[in-house]
Design an enzyme around this catalytic site. Structure first.
Site, PDB file in Angstrom:
ATOM      1  N   LYS A   1      17.591  -7.605 -14.649  1.00 54.86           N
ATOM      2  CA  LYS A   1      16.429  -6.884 -14.121  1.00 54.86           C
ATOM      3  C   LYS A   1      16.791  -5.414 -14.074  1.00 54.86           C
ATOM      4  CE  LYS A   1      12.285  -7.855 -12.509  1.00 54.86           C
ATOM      5  NZ  LYS A   1      11.406  -8.977 -12.894  1.00 54.86           N
TER       6      LYS A   1
HETATM    7  P1  NAD Z   1       1.602  -4.953 -11.164  1.00 59.34           P
HETATM    8  O1  NAD Z   1       2.231  -3.656 -10.808  1.00 59.34           O
HETATM    9  O2  NAD Z   1       0.823  -5.059 -12.425  1.00 59.34           O
HETATM   10  O3  NAD Z   1       0.649  -5.475  -9.967  1.00 59.34           O
HETATM   11  C1  NAD Z   1       1.082  -5.579  -8.644  1.00 59.34           C
HETATM   12  C2  NAD Z   1      -0.162  -5.770  -7.776  1.00 59.34           C
HETATM   13  O4  NAD Z   1       0.216  -6.065  -6.428  1.00 59.34           O
HETATM   14  C3  NAD Z   1      -1.054  -4.536  -7.688  1.00 59.34           C
HETATM   15  O5  NAD Z   1      -2.409  -4.941  -7.701  1.00 59.34           O
HETATM   16  C4  NAD Z   1      -0.698  -3.928  -6.324  1.00 59.34           C
HETATM   17  O6  NAD Z   1      -1.743  -3.131  -5.796  1.00 59.34           O
HETATM   18  C5  NAD Z   1      -0.517  -5.211  -5.543  1.00 59.34           C
HETATM   19  N1  NAD Z   1       0.217  -5.088  -4.286  1.00 59.34           N
HETATM   20  C6  NAD Z   1       1.379  -4.425  -4.035  1.00 59.34           C
HETATM   21  N2  NAD Z   1       1.708  -4.581  -2.741  1.00 59.34           N
HETATM   22  C7  NAD Z   1       0.753  -5.373  -2.170  1.00 59.34           C
HETATM   23  C8  NAD Z   1       0.537  -5.916  -0.882  1.00 59.34           C
HETATM   24  N3  NAD Z   1       1.388  -5.668   0.102  1.00 59.34           N
HETATM   25  N4  NAD Z   1      -0.541  -6.705  -0.674  1.00 59.34           N
HETATM   26  C9  NAD Z   1      -1.406  -6.979  -1.668  1.00 59.34           C
HETATM   27  N5  NAD Z   1      -1.249  -6.494  -2.910  1.00 59.34           N
HETATM   28  C10 NAD Z   1      -0.187  -5.700  -3.155  1.00 59.34           C
HETATM   29  O7  NAD Z   1       2.797  -6.029 -11.159  1.00 59.34           O
HETATM   30  P2  NAD Z   1       2.814  -7.462 -11.846  1.00 59.34           P
HETATM   31  O8  NAD Z   1       3.462  -7.332 -13.176  1.00 59.34           O
HETATM   32  O9  NAD Z   1       1.493  -8.100 -11.703  1.00 59.34           O
HETATM   33  O10 NAD Z   1       3.879  -8.206 -10.928  1.00 59.34           O
HETATM   34  C11 NAD Z   1       3.513  -8.852  -9.713  1.00 59.34           C
HETATM   35  C12 NAD Z   1       4.610  -9.836  -9.339  1.00 59.34           C
HETATM   36  O11 NAD Z   1       4.771 -10.797 -10.389  1.00 59.34           O
HETATM   37  C13 NAD Z   1       6.004  -9.230  -9.148  1.00 59.34           C
HETATM   38  O12 NAD Z   1       6.697  -9.984  -8.172  1.00 59.34           O
HETATM   39  C14 NAD Z   1       6.664  -9.440 -10.498  1.00 59.34           C
HETATM   40  O13 NAD Z   1       8.072  -9.433 -10.435  1.00 59.34           O
HETATM   41  C15 NAD Z   1       6.120 -10.812 -10.833  1.00 59.34           C
HETATM   42  N6  NAD Z   1       6.139 -11.174 -12.249  1.00 59.34           N
HETATM   43  C16 NAD Z   1       5.538 -10.398 -13.194  1.00 59.34           C
HETATM   44  C17 NAD Z   1       5.560 -10.798 -14.523  1.00 59.34           C
HETATM   45  C18 NAD Z   1       4.838 -10.030 -15.603  1.00 59.34           C
HETATM   46  O14 NAD Z   1       4.795 -10.529 -16.741  1.00 59.34           O
HETATM   47  N7  NAD Z   1       4.253  -8.888 -15.322  1.00 59.34           N
HETATM   48  C19 NAD Z   1       6.232 -11.979 -14.893  1.00 59.34           C
HETATM   49  C20 NAD Z   1       6.825 -12.760 -13.903  1.00 59.34           C
HETATM   50  C21 NAD Z   1       6.773 -12.339 -12.595  1.00 59.34           C
END
Ligand code: NAD
Length: 422
Positions: A112
């Site tokens: 990561k």
């Molecule tokens: P992103 O930045 O696209 O979206 C994150 C979202 O969470 C945003 O809408 C933000 O406003 C919201 N957010 C942040 N803090 C918050 C809170 N306290 N309450 C409510 N909403 C809140 O990120 P993402 O890529 O969607 O990632 C989200 C999660 O999924 C992370 O834990 C990431 O590690 C995990 N993840 C992502 C992927 C991927 O392919 N992008 C794959 C596996 C896991």
């Protein structure tokens, strides 16, 4: 338990990750030395990123890349841009990537990366300079046979295009397999953008059925409306699940009749937040987590389900779109209350599965159709769900412990077969 760590108020994701590993090692009968070998990251790089701001001033940011394990292949894992990034968070996320890749039988270790930055406060040109300098600093440890980054919180396909370009310029030729989650026009895979959300919904539907709930009549709440949460809401709604609530960092909206998800997506594209969506009631962000729904999908950040709110969660099923959204304490409370938790390393693995497909396609310079990608993703998710179910049933374990045991065993076997050098 192996590797006992202090339990205190200042626990973070790394404490949860290490505790999950220790529990799996206990269950598998591994000794302290094996636990230590699996717990310790193979490589950690911390770099300074001097940035010239658009106004001419200089600011120095900090970035990390942690390669937790390399036994089963090159490291694989996302790059996060967030003001909350610190080394321990990156270590935890890297460890979870190791288990996720092993669980999905991908030929990767786990990694990561993170930069401590609030991307909303920087121009696109500044973010490009940050990305290129960060990439240049970690250049010796990344590459298609070493460590392959992908998007995570705060980063996207443009970030990946800049990383790929910086790496390629340094090497004197285009290296498409450097990163995944690239734009399709630049060697990205069809279906990658939606893959994590699609995977979440594949297992959510399987888990609802497992709980005896018809997805067509089910209700859900989704925390986070970013790359993962937004797509999860879209695919759930398309599958007949009524999404009653959604949130982002600015607030949450709720409608007892179900949100019109495509209209909510249009609203977010225009306004930048779910807040203010016509016809929905604004509710407290925390309140979303304890709504009376069948399915809760936390898809934002770590540790949102904790000792302080787990007892109030009403959902019968939690499917972890985010990494590490449930603390160890919340896990125990929810389990004791009979809530089924589909763990992150299974639930959100669709992203890394299609990242793997993208890397394979880039290495072969042969591109698959979207239908091929989606079909292969569905097979991988279903296979992993079935394997975790079997492990859970045979060993009498909750899904998280079963998934972690399966993954840790595969990584430990790779260590054993390779032997210790020298
Ligand atoms: P992103 O930045 O696209 O979206 C994150 C979202 O969470 C945003 O809408 C933000 O406003 C919201 N957010 C942040 N803090 C918050 C809170 N306290 N309450 C409510 N909403 C809140 O990120 P993402 O890529 O969607 O990632 C989200 C999660 O999924 C992370 O834990 C990431 O590690 C995990 N993840 C992502 C992927 C991927 O392919 N992008 C794959 C596996 C896991």
């Amino acid at each position: 338990m192996l590797g006992d760590r202090a339990v205190g108020a200042d626990r973070g994701p790394l404490d949860d990750a290490v505790e999950q590993l220790a529990e799996a090692c206990d269950l598998l009968g591994y000794d302290e030395g094996t636990f230590q070998m699996l717990a310790a990251p193979r490589r950690e790089v911390t770099v300074s990123i001097p940035l010239r701001r658009d106004d001419g001033s200089i600011e120095v940011l900090t970035g990390h890349r942690v390669q937790h394990n390399l036994s089963r292949g090159p490291a694989k894992g996302g790059l996060r841009y967030s003001p909350h990034v610190d080394l321990d968070e990156v270590r935890a996320l890297a460890m979870w990537m190791t288990w996720k890749c092993a669980l999905m039988e991908l030929p990767y270790g786990g990694a990561k990366g993170g930069v401590t930055i609030d991307p909303s406060r920087y121009s696109r040109a500044e973010l490009e300079r940050v990305t290129r300098r960060y990439t240049a600093e970690i250049l010796p440890v990344i590459g298609p046979t070493r460590d392959i980054p992908a998007p995570d919180i705060g980063t996207d396909e443009h970030t990946m295009a800049w990383m790929m370009d910086t790496y390629s310029v340094a090497n004197g030729h285009t290296v498409l397999g450097t990163v995944t989650g690239k734009p399709v026009s630049l060697g990205g895979s069809l279906g990658r953008a939606a893959a994590t959300s699609q995977g979440v919904v594949h297992v959510a539907v399987a888990a609802l059925r497992h709980q005896g709930i018809d997805p067509g009549g089910a209700t859900a709440a989704v925390q986070g409306f970013g790359k993962v949460g937004r797509g999860a809401a879209r695919f759930l709604a398309a599958g007949g699940v009524s999404v009653l609530a959604a949130s982002d960092e600015h607030g949450a909206v709720w409608s007892p009749d179900g949100l019109d998800v495509p209209a909510l997506e249009d609203h977010v594209d225009r306004v930048g937040t779910v807040v203010g969506f016509p016809g929905a009631t604004v509710i407290d962000n925390e309140a979303l987590l304890t709504l009376d729904v069948d399915l809760l999908v936390p898809a934002a950040v770590e540790c949102v389900l904790h000792g302080g709110n787990a007892a109030a969660v009403q959902a019968r099923l939690v499917v972890e779109g985010a990494n590490g959204p449930t603390t160890t304490e919340a896990d125990r409370i929810l389990q004791a209350r009979g809530v089924l938790i589909v763990p992150d390393i299974l639930a959100n693995a669709g992203g890394v599965v299609v990242s793997y497909f993208e890397w394979v396609q880039a290495n072969q310079a042969y591109w698959w159709t979207e239908a091929e990608v989606e079909e292969r993703l569905a097979v991988r998710m279903t296979t992993a769900w079935d394997q975790v179910q079997t492990e859970s049933r045979e060993r009498g374990l909750p899904l998280r412990a079963a998934a972690t045991c399966l993954a840790v065993r595969r990584v430990a076997e790779a260590h054993q077969q390779r032997g210790l050098y020298p």
